[in-house]
Design a protein around this motif. Structure first.
Motif: not given
Lengths: 377, 202, 167, 423
Positions: B127-138
């Motif tokens: 997430v700290e690299v791409w904020s877009g990863a937030n929901w995908m990781e969730r």
């Protein structure tokens, strides 16, 4: 109940400033069953959290347990206002994995249909977006034009929304008599209707006041948030999968990618309006070049792609709709991941909305253009 | 009324037929980015093959550093996380796989990263690299149960917070209508095939 | 192409004269003529349905002999993604008129179609070798009892009784 | 028995109890039916604007739809929120509707008997009573004990406070000519002068119209009930008949707003050339005057509806902006400039004279030259001057400079927050 307490009372004891407002899942402007928990200071949004999943049906799990030929109808139900685009994403992924060639006529017809679908989807967006901001009449005007597209779909595949339009290797139906005239008739009336909407909205001071400068997303923020589609283009990134990785016959057609400047709600609105014009342009070109020939390529009776994996994405009306398909050599996919554009775009809502007012949150949901069937899958 | 018995059905039935034989994908040998990556992190790239996109298998501990390198590197410029998803391979030694699809706007190129994750192992969050990863990781956490270290807000995304199990695992039953969660929250009545369901309030 | 907004004096003046509002009002005024109405008065006027419309299922009979066209091959049940078709077959002896011998053949014993789960994808009619199962243009499928959603062989051949509204 | 008879036939009772009662009942019957049909008209107008048909099923062309709606609303369940304040919850809609109906007493629907009462502070009475009506909305929103109604009620109160000012100030301009607060006197002044005050006071008319739309909570100012944001605003928790009382109040308010606008700016029940009938056929004249008034009111109501179905909705802060930065300065400028125009016309040019009459003294412009002077000044000097003053005041606002607006209004994003983490 399952969300964290947003801390309405923990901050100050005598003067509680923030109010927690629970918007949805049943709310007229959340486009389905989206639940947004807003922390408000007066009417200004201090914080918000989206709670999704009320429409979760486990499509990916279902698809793992269906043969490749049976999966397509489930894709209609993802973004249920853009069924053909969803079909196309899946069908092309399978074709790419199995190495099936699609005859040119089928490719052209697919382009025509997906662009019609894009117009229909954008019209629905326009109507609901305008209605969220209060212009109810646009909603019915937009639906009237969308009806024309849906009539074409009904004549073509026999369904209006859940089209189940395409088949692996081509199309199931060839054009019906009068198809070309009907599409051309629609293309003839469409620009003037679009001009009418723009007359009502484009320069209207209320509309400008409600959209200009609301929910600004810069290009860097948009890339960082993995935002795609018109939201990304509204922020000024000239990127469209139809240009970046052309599928079907898009590289033979002449059209342009509209781009916004400021990344606010108004720019996203302008981009989508322009995209409808470009779609019409594409449709007319494709109709002119529509070749004769078969509509179904050589397709094995049992579709059993070789073991391997493929990520294929198309430009759906909402953004990049990707299908990551892993095959184990049987007739059932091993893993099927749908990259839902509107879910990933919805992440940007929080970034856009904080600091704005409640009414702007509504406008922003509309401008992201979410469909909960796709967000929750 | 066709009421199916509630038997858990996990694996498809038609796997008896023999799979179509496929040729081995060619390994990548002369990609400058992979070379640079290998130079930078000698132990990170476990395997590099050419599928529809270049696919790298990355060691779990390195994924955050590799992602940051790929984003910031002047030649790689993978500034966009297209997709992040998971996969469950029950028979493998490390049964989970997290798959990253990266995209580079300036170069118009994609790259696929794969990370094998063992049972009960966690993987560094990007997430700290791409904020877009937030929901995908969730979502991956929700549906596969793969934990992400240092994720700012690792909650379930689609399913309720107190749901049991992770549906996209292969051992999760397909038909799962009556479970503890539905009994607690939904007040479901067992379906009676002979009963009259009029749709009116009773 | 950049979708840009024009800001100039002309526009500023038009805003002072409220022209931006008046232009919109003219558009909405223009559409008021009753001849531009798009409404279809549905129960009174039947909407035009596309020829390929996929609606209520129907099992066709042979128009000459009146026997069911279904040969109980079970292909539709296999093709259905939702597994909602149940075909029951029975093997019966019959007299073959051409050869005059008694032969054995599969016949349809029962056919159950659960419309409550149907997605109207049309795979069953695509796969049917004898054009027996067909999705018709009938679209009024509302029913009061949930168990009536399971259409039997008889319902599939004759259709269901829908009340016809005239006003 | 005799006592009862005496009470009934007492001339004082007759004058102050029975006659008003009958008039009130007749008026209420007519107005309430009218309001029901206003809803029907709204549905039809919106339908035609949207290329639809609207209600068509109940009766020919759906003409009995209001009746069906009434029955439906009466039969609906009356829900009261469990934690709400029951007494206030029940009382609030009544308050709203009573205030709306009381105002009807002083509106001159026509000449003679058609004017129920004429009090010399008519306009003040209307303005004060109708601002009490807003209390009903606030109480209803508060008593629901729910967040959406509360937000709606708060928006409503703020909106009323700001637009009431603009509305009242806009009426000052015409009053300078009429020199009376009595509604009948205003109409008579216009009739005697053969002029509509719209021609003298275009700015005031426009502002009154906008403020009237805002007062009646209609799009583009329907923030208290903005259905997209606040579900239904202050009446989210109301159902059945209580809800319909709010509805009734809203449509009555719309009727009143347009009636005031017609009375003050459009000459009320008077119409050019109609006056000749008055001495010979007073009955016919009364009837015709009612008709003229009704037609004018319905034209305005149609414009209200037209606005509603064309425009998007303002945001809350923009609404306040419009009220305080545009409308109130404009009304003040209007008063100032109108005063100057009258001064010049009266003192320097001597185009006017102040006459007394049946309804007290008023400003009369007898000659054609005087009329031309006032109309010309109003349209050629008053309008541009007001715009210029507004432009100077609002030169930094978003209406002039979208770029400036973007810079000003970019939201301040908190750098970090502890609640959700990133994104």
């Amino acid at each position: 109940m399952y969300q964290r307490d947003l801390g309405a009372t923990e901050k100050g004891s005598p003067g509680i400033r923030e109010m927690v407002l629970n918007m949805g899942p049943q709310h007229p402007a959340t486009h389905g069953v989206l639940r947004i928990i807003l922390k408000l200071d007066g009417e200004t949004v201090v914080d918000l959290d989206c709670d999704i999943g009320y429409l979760h049906r486990g499509v990916e799990k279902i698809c793992e347990n269906r043969p490749y030929t049976h999966i397509e109808p489930y894709f209609d139900r993802l973004d249920y206002v853009a069924g053909v685009s969803n079909n196309l994403a899946y069908i092309e992924a399978v074709e790419k994995l199995a190495g099936i060639e699609v005859p040119p006529r089928a490719q052209y017809i697919r382009v025509i249909l997906t662009e019609l679908q894009r117009i229909a989807s954008h019209l629905l967006w326009l109507g609901t977006h305008a209605m969220d901001i209060g212009a109810v009449t646009i909603f019915l005007y937009a639906f009237r034009e969308r009806e024309e597209v849906l009539n074409i779909f009904e004549n073509y595949f026999g369904a209006r929304l859940t089209t189940n339009a395409l088949r692996i290797g081509g199309l199931f139906y060839d054009t019906y008599p009068g198809f070309e005239e009907q599409v051309r008739a629609f293309c003839r009336i469409f620009p003037e209707r679009l001009n009418e909407y723009e007359t009502i909205l484009n320069e209207n001071r209320i509309w400008l006041g409600r959209t200009v400068g609301v929910g600004v997303l810069t290009a860097e923020e948009a890339k960082d948030l993995s935002v795609t589609g018109p939201v990304l283009r509204g922020s000024g990134v000239k990127w469209d999968i139809r240009k970046a990785f052309p599928y079907e016959v898009y590289d033979e057609l002449d059209w342009e990618v509209p781009v916004g400047e400021n990344g606010d709600t108004y720019d996203r609105y302008l981009v989508r309006m322009e995209e409808m014009r470009q779609s019409r342009h594409i449709i007319l070109q494709a109709l002119d070049r529509l070749p004769q020939g078969p509509i179904l390529g050589k397709v094995p009776k049992m579709i059993r792609p070789p073991a391997g994996e493929v990520y294929h994405s198309i430009e759906s009306p909402k953004g990049e709709l990707g299908v990551y398909l892993v095959s184990n050599g049987t007739s059932f996919p091993e893993r099927l991941r749908i990259r839902p554009p509107s879910q990933i775009n919805l992440q940007a809502l929080r970034k856009m909305a904080i600091g704005h007012m409640v009414a702007d949150v509504i406008a922003l949901i509309g401008s992201i253009d979410i469909v909960l069937g796709e967000v929750d899958r | 009324m066709t009421d199916k018995p509630e038997k858990p059905k996990s694996a498809p039935k038609v796997s008896a037929k023999k799979p179509v034989a496929s040729s081995e994908p060619p390994p990548i040998t002369d990609d400058p980015i992979v070379d640079r990556l290998r130079q930078q992190f000698p132990e990170a790239v476990l395997e590099a093959i050419q599928l529809d996109w270049p696919t790298l298998r990355i060691a779990r501990d390195y994924i955050l550093r590799v992602c940051r390198f790929l984003r910031d590197d002047a030649e790689a410029q993978f500034d966009f996380l297209t997709d992040l998803t998971g996969r469950h391979i029950p028979d493998a030694e490390k049964p989970f796989q997290v798959i990253y699809h990266l995209y580079s706007f300036p170069r118009n190129a994609r790259l696929r990263l794969k990370v094998d994750v063992g049972q009960d192992e966690a993987i560094p969050s990007v997430v700290e690299v791409w904020s877009g990863a937030n929901w995908m990781e969730r979502e991956v956490y929700d549906l596969f149960g793969i934990r992400f270290e240092n994720h700012p807000d690792l909650r379930r995304l689609l399913l309720p917070e107190d749901w049991e199990g992770h549906p996209l695992r292969k051992d999760y039953p397909l038909l799962f209508r009556y479970n503890r969660w539905t009994q607690e929250h939904l007040n479901m009545i067992p379906f009676d095939p002979e009963g009259e369901y009029t749709g009116k309030f009773e | 192409m950049v979708a840009h907004r024009r800001r100039n004096w002309k526009q500023a003046i038009s805003r002072f004269l409220l022209l931006d509002l008046i232009k919109g009002m003219i558009v909405t005024f223009k559409w008021q003529a009753p001849s531009k109405c798009y409404t279809v008065q549905y129960p009174k006027v039947r909407p035009r349905i596309g020829e390929r419309f996929r609606g209520a299922p129907r099992l066709n009979r042979d128009p000459e002999t009146g026997e069911s066209l279904c040969i109980a091959c079970n292909l539709c049940a296999v093709a259905c993604p939702e597994n909602l078709i149940t075909v029951t077959e029975e093997v019966r002896e019959y007299l073959d008129e051409a050869s005059g011998k008694v032969k054995k053949k599969r016949f349809l014993a029962d056919y159950l179609y659960d419309t409550s789960r149907c997605m109207f994808c049309g795979y069953c009619q695509d796969v049917c070798p004898t054009y027996a199962i067909e999705l018709t243009q009938e679209f009024e499928l509302a029913i009061y009892r949930r168990k009536d959603f399971a259409w039997t062989w008889e319902m599939l051949e004759n259709g269901i009784d829908q009340p016809v509204y005239t006003r | 028995m005799e006592l009862v008879e005496r009470i009934i036939s007492n001339p004082v009772m007759m004058e102050y109890v029975w006659k008003p009662l009958v008039v009130i009942l007749i008026l209420l019957f007519i107005v309430l039916t009218l309001v029901a049909y206003l809803v029907y008209a709204e549905r039809k107008v919106s339908a035609f604007i949207q290329a639809r048909l609207g209600p068509m099923r109940v009766g020919p062309y759906g003409l009995l739809q209001p009746l069906a709606d009434l029955i439906k609303l009466l039969l609906k369940e009356d829900l009261i929120p469990a934690e709400g304040d029951r007494a206030i919850f029940k009382f609030a809609p009544i308050m709203s509707v009573v205030c709306a109906l009381v105002v009807l007493a002083v509106i001159p629907f026509g000449w003679g008997v058609a004017t129920i009462t004429d009090i010399n502070i008519g306009l003040l009475f209307i303005l004060s009573v109708s601002s009490v009506g807003i209390l009903g909305i606030i109480l209803g929103g508060w008593a629901s004990n729910s967040k959406y109604p509360l937000l709606g009620a708060l928006r409503s109160s703020a909106q009323m406070v700001s637009y009431e000012v603009a509305m009242a100030l806009a009426l000052v301009g015409p009053l300078m000519f009429a020199k009376s607060l009595s509604m009948t006197a205003i109409v008579e002044a216009q009739r005697a002068d053969h002029i509509w005050y719209l021609l003298y006071q275009p700015v005031a008319f426009l502002i009154f119209l906008v403020a009237g739309v805002a007062e009646t909570n209609r799009t583009p100012f329907d923030l208290p009930e903005a259905e997209a944001e606040l579900v239904a605003g202050f009446h989210t928790e109301y159902s059945g008949f209580r809800w319909s009382l709010y509805f009734l109040a809203e449509y009555t308010n719309m009727l009143i707003s347009s009636a005031i606008a017609v009375t003050v700016f459009l000459g009320g029940w008077s119409f050019p050339l109609l006056d000749r009938l008055r001495p010979e056929h007073p009955g016919l004249f009364t009837l015709l005057s009612i008709l003229v008034f009704a037609v004018k009111v319905f034209v305005l109501i149609y414009i209200f509806m037209w606005f509603r179905w064309t425009f998007p909705r303002y945001r809350y802060d923009q609404l306040m902006d419009l009220g305080w930065k545009w409308m109130i300065p404009a009304t003040l400028a209007n008063i100032l400039i109108t005063g100057a125009i009258i001064m010049i016309g009266q003192e320097t040019l001597g185009l006017t004279k102040v006459t007394g009459g049946e309804y007290g003294e008023r400003l009369v412009v007898p000659g054609l030259a005087g009329k031309a002077y006032f109309i010309g000044m109003a349209w050629l000097v008053l309008v541009p001057l007001t715009w210029i003053i507004l432009a100077i005041i609002n030169r930094r606002s978003y209406d002039f400079n979208l770029r400036a607006q973007r810079q000003i209004r970019l939201p301040e994003r908190p750098a970090t927050d502890d609640v959700f983490g990133k994104v």
